[in-house]
Design an enzyme around this catalytic site. Structure first.
Site, mmCIF file in Angstrom:
data_model
loop_
_atom_site.group_PDB
_atom_site.id
_atom_site.type_symbol
_atom_site.label_atom_id
_atom_site.label_comp_id
_atom_site.label_asym_id
_atom_site.label_seq_id
_atom_site.Cartn_x
_atom_site.Cartn_y
_atom_site.Cartn_z
ATOM 1 N N SER A 157 -26.044 -35.552 19.988
ATOM 2 C CA SER A 157 -25.669 -36.476 21.055
ATOM 3 C C SER A 157 -26.853 -36.556 22.035
ATOM 4 O O SER A 157 -27.410 -35.537 22.417
ATOM 5 C CB SER A 157 -24.436 -35.930 21.772
ATOM 6 O OG SER A 157 -24.062 -36.809 22.786
ATOM 7 N N GLY A 158 -27.245 -37.781 22.381
ATOM 8 C CA GLY A 158 -28.376 -37.937 23.283
ATOM 9 C C GLY A 158 -29.722 -37.977 22.580
ATOM 10 O O GLY A 158 -30.770 -38.068 23.217
ATOM 11 N N GLY B 254 -27.925 -37.362 14.240
ATOM 12 C CA GLY B 254 -28.694 -36.565 15.194
ATOM 13 C C GLY B 254 -27.775 -36.126 16.312
ATOM 14 O O GLY B 254 -26.632 -36.587 16.417
ATOM 15 N N PRO C 165 -4.778 -5.246 -5.455
ATOM 16 C CA PRO C 165 -4.619 -4.597 -4.160
ATOM 17 C C PRO C 165 -3.301 -4.978 -3.495
ATOM 18 O O PRO C 165 -2.801 -6.078 -3.692
ATOM 19 C CB PRO C 165 -5.777 -5.164 -3.341
ATOM 20 C CG PRO C 165 -6.564 -6.036 -4.234
ATOM 21 C CD PRO C 165 -5.775 -6.306 -5.452
ATOM 22 N N LYS D 154 -29.780 -42.236 19.003
ATOM 23 C CA LYS D 154 -29.279 -43.018 17.873
ATOM 24 C C LYS D 154 -28.843 -44.424 18.276
ATOM 25 O O LYS D 154 -29.253 -45.412 17.657
ATOM 26 C CB LYS D 154 -28.084 -42.300 17.220
ATOM 27 C CG LYS D 154 -28.390 -40.959 16.607
ATOM 28 C CD LYS D 154 -27.158 -40.333 15.965
ATOM 29 C CE LYS D 154 -26.012 -40.087 16.932
ATOM 30 N NZ LYS D 154 -26.291 -39.144 18.038
ATOM 31 N N GLY E 275 2.655 3.476 -4.520
ATOM 32 C CA GLY E 275 2.412 4.312 -5.686
ATOM 33 C C GLY E 275 1.925 3.561 -6.913
ATOM 34 O O GLY E 275 2.159 3.995 -8.036
ATOM 35 N N SER F 193 -22.400 -37.148 13.144
ATOM 36 C CA SER F 193 -22.171 -36.629 11.781
ATOM 37 C C SER F 193 -22.910 -35.297 11.544
ATOM 38 O O SER F 193 -23.880 -35.236 10.807
ATOM 39 C CB SER F 193 -22.550 -37.654 10.708
ATOM 40 O OG SER F 193 -23.723 -38.371 10.996
ATOM 41 N N VAL G 21 0.848 -1.185 0.000
ATOM 42 C CA VAL G 21 0.000 0.000 0.000
ATOM 43 C C VAL G 21 0.887 1.239 0.000
ATOM 44 O O VAL G 21 1.919 1.264 0.666
ATOM 45 C CB VAL G 21 -0.849 0.031 1.294
ATOM 46 C CG1 VAL G 21 -1.865 1.153 1.238
ATOM 47 C CG2 VAL G 21 -1.511 -1.298 1.521
#
Lengths: 301, 607
Positions: B450-451, B448, B95, B454, B17, B522, B14
């Site tokens: 945890s808890g 699903g 840039p 599944k 120039g 998952s 930057v």
């Protein structure tokens, strides 16, 4: 001239590749046909890209009801001659509520009759990609556009969220709500466009060639009085001047330039010699430094 | 090879120039409309110190509102100008800010020439080396180092030489043979277009001369290569549209189509809406083959005698472009020209410190980082090393859910492993094993929180299957983590790998004819999508066990929510990490109903 021919060939090859990529990648692309010289070049490139098959896109024209009469005549002739399918959209609510380029204010008029009308058409026809003839040399914020330029929901352009576009590998995938604008002639200049029109003998609107036309002088701009809706001042009478147009849009907002260029070759000569930017004759662009960027962030093309 | 259009990139820190330099170049070659120059003479941005009547060159290039407000360049702008010999120069103004390095890479990917600016009052800085590194990786042929602001150091030859020597001492790490050093003042106009009289000690070219004198290397006789964009059908016509990206082609040439390996002759070439006899490199054409071959978008057309063996394993340089870091083992989409294919990054070999060139061990790549990775594709691809062909050696990685471009890759080489492994067809196959067991093998993927229930459902389901005399097995996330997945944690990367391994094990069991039930949180849609892609359609049944999080918390069978809320488990789904609900599962189970009902619901679906 050998180099010019080579440049045009290189630009043409790349534009064709982009048009083919668009046809192969999107469910329902359209070609934005604004009747101007850039649209004419786009249409010609599309014919080449898919020959001998027909152009696999419909054309879309946003009619503000304030276009030059000769533009509409020309549009209908091109569509008929080339056996094309054309969608025309006008923002009817805008017309009904009396929006016009004189009393509404140019920015608001443009937003309602162009931006909103475009968004309506794209949504109504479930268009996922709209191909346009914008070029990077036209305007500063256009110099920043990608070839495949993403639009968020509501067709908004977010310049901070453009996809990095590298090599000629294009990411044409869309997430839900997104759509694409495609600019196959991004790297062309105004002079390239005219040289290509001359080389390929592409038919363009007669308004691009000098002729005596009824004009009034407003500020330092020459406005053609195309019909009796134009509000003349007391005692004001349009004078017949030999003029032509560098860009075409709504007649009260697109100024003419005095010129003697009557053939494509003379226009090429004139464009080569002239040192003013093309959009200097567009009344809307002068409004604010960033007006194009603002309009695009609202969904303008 | 395109020779009439050159692409140029400008880079530097930057305030070195850049905008002034480009502006000066454009104005002195009369490449800017006069009304635009006029506006740059009288419009001033806040805090500008440029005298009235002088041109604020930066106004010619910085086009965005935010850029004008902050006085920096955010995104690449493209400008065209004509060189004196008629060639076209397309300038990408990139840039300088570190946080926009990826935009600099965008510009470098197509550039033939790079101008690297150095502020003579500041000398070589890290950003200089970073930009040289990117130019090097991106294959920019010629580099012009513009040592700018020499007017501020009394046009000192010593300052120029010292900076040049300093930079040359770093050059051994780069493979940039074609490099020029020019002393300059963009502000005053020294050596930009015209030769400066302020530096009699410098006898070399001006910037414009240096750009103009460059000619691309004539490509040697190379064999033809092109990729199919689409199939063109019209009355009595079937051809393929393509751009000849390498070599030439004539009617009568024999070509080979990959990966199908069919040989055909080019019967017709269509270009310019007529039949032509031949096409050159760069031409966009439509080809008709004799005999008609089965061909599709993305296929490769190559000279018949060229030996091409695709690979499904590659080593590549990767520039990471996205705010979300690279996750290896996660499935991304690879796009190269018209080719699109799912891939995973199997290994991050190292990242490269752009300041020192040092290779650092890395587990991930964050935005603007460059690394060397290994990728595995779903099917063999005929990509070339990037050094040999920018066109056939480049690729981008795309996030499969957001569709964002997240990475930019350059092939280093194909990995031998890909070639040395051939699929061994078993003589006793899945259907034979299914008939022996008198059942259809399936994978039932329970996902699903945890808890959510599944594991309970998996157990109940297997009991029912067993009672019906069916052969099954449960892959439970916790049990797998005690053995096969003992090395994995719960970060997004590790979860992706956990899902990948589980789906591969599930695939083997499916092949053995079993009904496989997995119980895995998952949490990420993209990982589950990848698991699905491993199986044939109809074999993979995604079951979403939909239990409200407060119910899961109240159950908390393993006490995990409690630990997570105490901050003892980072990345715990529902607390420190999001759970992405399946968008289109085969079955959704209400996790609050009786297990027996859920079990019957699944059973009804699979039997």
């Amino acid at each position: 001239m050998r180099v010019n021919t080579e440049i045009l060939k290189a630009l043409e090859n790349e534009s064709i590749e982009i048009l083919r990529e668009t046809a192969a990648s999107f469910r329902k692309p359209v070609l934005m046909y604004s009747i101007g010289k850039d649209s004419s070049v786009l249409l010609h490139l599309a014919k080449k890209a898919f020959y001998p098959a027909p152009i696999p896109f419909q054309l879309l024209h946003i009619d503000t009801t304030w276009k030059f009469k000769e533009m509409i005549t020309f549009r209908d002739k091109v569509v008929a001659d080339n056996n094309l399918s054309l969608i025309v959209n006008t923002n009817k609510e805008g017309v009904d509520s009396g929006v016009n380029p004189f009393t509404t204010g140019i920015s608001e008029y443009t937003r309602i009759m162009k931006t909103v009308a475009l968004r309506q058409a794209l949504d109504d026809h479930q268009i996922d990609a709209a191909i346009g003839g914008s070029r990077r040399d036209e305007e500063k914020s256009r110099a920043k556009e990608r070839v495949f330029s993403l639009r968020d929901e509501g067709h908004r352009w977010n310049p901070r969220n453009q996809r990095p576009e590298m090599w000629r590998t294009y990411n044409t995938r869309l997430a839900p709500g997104q759509s694409m604008r495609v600019f196959p002639i991004s790297d062309w200049t105004e002079l390239d466009v005219w040289r290509y029109i001359a080389q390929e003998k592409i038919e363009v609107n007669p308004l691009y060639f000098a002729k005596e036309r009824p004009v009034v002088t407003r500020g330092d701009q020459l406005i053609m009085v195309d019909d009796d809706r134009y509000p003349l001042g007391v005692g004001e009478k349009p004078e017949m001047l030999e003029v032509r147009f560098r860009t075409l849009g709504c007649y009260p907002l697109t100024a003419a330039v005095q010129s003697k260029a009557k053939t494509i070759e003379e226009v090429v000569e004139e464009v080569f010699a002239v040192k003013l930017s093309e959009r200097a004759t567009r009344l809307i662009d002068g409004a604010h430094e960033d007006s194009m960027e603002k309009k695009k962030s609202e969904g303008y093309f | 090879m395109q020779t009439s259009v050159l692409r140029l990139l400008t880079c530097g820190s930057v305030d070195d120039g850049k905008s002034t330099l480009i502006g000066r170049l454009l104005v002195e070659t009369d490449s800017v409309p006069h009304d635009t120059v006029g506006a740059a003479r009288h419009v001033r941005r806040a805090g500008s110190t440029i005298a009235a009547g002088d041109i604020d060159f930066s106004l010619l290039t910085d086009g965005l509102e935010a850029e004008r407000e902050q006085g920096i360049t955010i995104d690449v702008a493209y400008r065209s100008m004509s060189l004196l010999d008629g060639r076209r120069l397309i300038i990408s103004d990139a840039p300088g800010h570190e946080q926009y390095t990826r935009n600099m890479a965008v510009a470098a990917s197509r550039a033939d020439i790079a101008i690297v600016l150095i502020d003579a009052t500041k000398g070589v800085r890290t950003q200089t080396l970073r930009h040289l590194m990117i130019c090097n990786v991106m294959g920019v042929s010629r580099v012009i180092v513009a040592i700018n602001k020499l007017d501020a150091v009394n046009y000192s030859h010593e300052v120029f030489s010292a900076i040049k020597d300093d930079l040359l001492s770093h050059m051994s790490r780069f493979d940039l043979p074609d490099i020029d050093f020019i002393p300059m003042s963009a502000l005053v106009g020294d050596n930009v277009v015209a030769h400066s009289t302020n530096m009699p000690w410098y006898a070399g070219s001006s910037l414009l001369e240096s750009i103009q004198s460059w000619q691309p290397k004539k490509s040697e006789e190379v064999t033809m290569r092109a990729r199919v964009q689409s199939i063109v059908r019209a009355e009595d016509f079937r051809g393929v549209s393509t751009t000849i990206h390498r070599g030439k082609v004539s009617v009568g040439d024999q070509v080979r189509i990959h990966p199908s390996n069919q040989v055909a002759t080019i019967a017709t070439i269509v270009a310019d809406m007529k039949k032509v006899e031949k096409a050159d490199e760069g031409d966009a054409v439509t080809l008709v083959f004799q005999p008609e071959v089965d061909i599709t978008r993305g296929d490769l057309i190559a000279s018949v005698n060229e030996e091409i063996s695709g690979s499904d394993r590659f080593s590549a340089h990767l520039v990471w472009l996205n705010e979300e870091a690279l996750i290896h083992s996660r499935s991304y989409l690879l796009i190269s020209g018209p080719t699109q294919i799912p891939v995973i990054v199997t290994k991050i070999r190292h990242s490269i410190d752009v300041n020192t060139g040092e290779e650092k061990p890395a587990n991930t790549l964050v935005m603007n980082e460059i690394g060397v990775v290994e990728i595995a594709t779903n099917a063999p691809l005929a990509l070339l090393p990037y050094k040999e062909s920018r066109e056939f050696g480049n690729f981008i990685l795309v996030d499969r859910v957001t569709s964002e471009s997240v990475g930019a890759g350059m092939i280093r080489h194909a990995l031998r492993r890909g070639e040395n492994i051939t699929y061994q067809a078993y003589e006793v196959d899945k259907s034979a094993r299914e008939s022996a067991k008198n059942q259809r093998a399936k994978i039932i993927w329970l996902t699903g929180l945890s808890g959510s229930g599944k594991s309970t459902i998996a157990n109940a389901l297997e009991k029912r299957l067993h009672a019906l005399g069916m052969h099954s097995y449960v892959l439970d996330g916790d049990n797998l983590r005690m053995g096969l997945n003992v090395d994995l944690g719960f970060t997004a990367e590790d979860r992706a790998e956990n899902v990948r391994r589980t789906s591969e094990v599930g695939k083997l069991m499916l092949d053995a004819g079993l009904i496989v039930i997995t119980a895995l949180v998952s949490p990420f849609e993209v990982d589950r999508q990848r698991a699905r892609s491993v199986f044939n359609e109809g074999d993979f049944i995604e079951v979403f066990v939909d239990t409200p999080v407060d119910v899961c918390i109240s159950r908390d069978p393993k006490g995990l929510y409690k630990k997570a809320s105490e901050g003892k488990i980072p990345n715990f789904t529902g607390v420190g990490q999001d759970y992405e609900k399946p968008t289109n599962p085969e079955i959704t189970i209400n996790g609050e109903v009786d297990t027996q009902i859920s079990t019957e619901q699944i059973l009804k679906f699979i039997l």
